[in-house]
Scaffold this motif. Structure first.
Motif, PDB file in Angstrom:
ATOM      1  N   SER A  28       0.759  -1.062   0.109  1.00  0.00           N
ATOM      2  CA  SER A  28       0.073   0.009   0.060  1.00  0.00           C
ATOM      3  C   SER A  28       1.019   1.308  -0.096  1.00  0.00           C
ATOM      4  O   SER A  28       0.770   2.328  -0.909  1.00  0.00           O
ATOM      5  CB  SER A  28      -1.017   0.130   1.163  1.00  0.00           C
ATOM      6  OG  SER A  28      -1.515   1.253   1.260  1.00  0.00           O
ATOM      7  N   TYR A  51      -6.459  -0.426  -3.706  1.00  0.00           N
ATOM      8  CA  TYR A  51      -5.787  -1.281  -2.981  1.00  0.00           C
ATOM      9  C   TYR A  51      -5.765  -0.834  -1.410  1.00  0.00           C
ATOM     10  O   TYR A  51      -5.951  -1.798  -0.496  1.00  0.00           O
ATOM     11  CB  TYR A  51      -4.179  -1.557  -3.509  1.00  0.00           C
ATOM     12  CG  TYR A  51      -3.377  -2.666  -2.531  1.00  0.00           C
ATOM     13  CD1 TYR A  51      -3.537  -3.665  -2.985  1.00  0.00           C
ATOM     14  CD2 TYR A  51      -2.572  -2.312  -1.476  1.00  0.00           C
ATOM     15  CE1 TYR A  51      -2.902  -5.047  -2.350  1.00  0.00           C
ATOM     16  CE2 TYR A  51      -2.145  -3.159  -0.826  1.00  0.00           C
ATOM     17  CZ  TYR A  51      -2.109  -4.741  -1.008  1.00  0.00           C
ATOM     18  OH  TYR A  51      -1.709  -5.588  -0.518  1.00  0.00           O
ATOM     19  N   THR A  52      -5.135   0.373  -1.126  1.00  0.00           N
ATOM     20  CA  THR A  52      -5.241   0.937   0.275  1.00  0.00           C
ATOM     21  C   THR A  52      -6.665   0.414   0.800  1.00  0.00           C
ATOM     22  O   THR A  52      -7.019   0.209   2.196  1.00  0.00           O
ATOM     23  CB  THR A  52      -4.644   2.217   0.163  1.00  0.00           C
ATOM     24  OG1 THR A  52      -3.451   2.248  -0.111  1.00  0.00           O
ATOM     25  CG2 THR A  52      -4.817   2.898   1.633  1.00  0.00           C
ATOM     26  N   CYS A  89      -8.594   8.417   1.715  1.00  0.00           N
ATOM     27  CA  CYS A  89      -8.827   7.982   0.360  1.00  0.00           C
ATOM     28  C   CYS A  89      -9.888   8.445  -0.402  1.00  0.00           C
ATOM     29  O   CYS A  89      -9.773   8.784  -1.521  1.00  0.00           O
ATOM     30  CB  CYS A  89      -8.957   6.590   0.533  1.00  0.00           C
ATOM     31  SG  CYS A  89      -7.327   5.656   1.127  1.00  0.00           S
ATOM     32  N   THR A 107       0.093   4.791   7.811  1.00  0.00           N
ATOM     33  CA  THR A 107       0.478   3.782   7.507  1.00  0.00           C
ATOM     34  C   THR A 107       1.649   3.105   7.825  1.00  0.00           C
ATOM     35  O   THR A 107       1.880   1.899   8.279  1.00  0.00           O
ATOM     36  CB  THR A 107       0.060   3.642   6.165  1.00  0.00           C
ATOM     37  OG1 THR A 107      -1.384   3.792   5.798  1.00  0.00           O
ATOM     38  CG2 THR A 107       0.279   2.167   5.679  1.00  0.00           C
TER      39      THR A 107
END
Length: 115
Positions: A28, A51-52, A89, A107
């Motif tokens: 990620s 994806y994240t 996001c 993250t």
């Protein structure tokens, strides 16, 4: 023939799970970094956000599971962080923000804590 205790098997499972989580977060981070440094190709941004989002939704599902052995307060804090990441996001996807670095920083902290 090898015989392992239940505790040894469970420890291996936890170690393997943490390793998979670190790998998912690392991927990620790589995608987010590429998207942040992208020069106008929104495709990389979409891939990184997709994806994240999948990673953090899966983490929320795992944290909400009754068999998750983390302390309740830690689980709640991680869910709150996950929700913030998902909201960021979405803001990036809508082009209301470009806060890749905030997501990357948080993250990274979470990934590095999985030791």
């Amino acid at each position: 023939m090898y015989q392992f205790s239940y505790a040894e098997i469970m420890e291996d499972d936890v170690t393997d799970a943490k390793d998979r989580e670190r790998q998912a977060l690392t991927k990620s981070l790589e995608l987010l970094d590429a998207a942040q440094n992208d020069s106008g190709q929104y495709r990389l941004t979409v891939e990184a956000l997709y994806y994240t989002r999948r990673v953090w939704v899966r983490f929320i599902e795992d944290l909400k599971h009754p068999e998750n052995q983390l302390p309740n307060e830690l689980r709640a804090n991680l869910i709150s962080i996950a929700i913030w990441i998902l909201k960021e996001c979405e803001r990036i996807r809508k082009r209301e923000s470009s806060n890749f670095q905030g997501i990357i920083d948080v993250t990274t902290i979470i990934r590095d804590g999985l030791k």
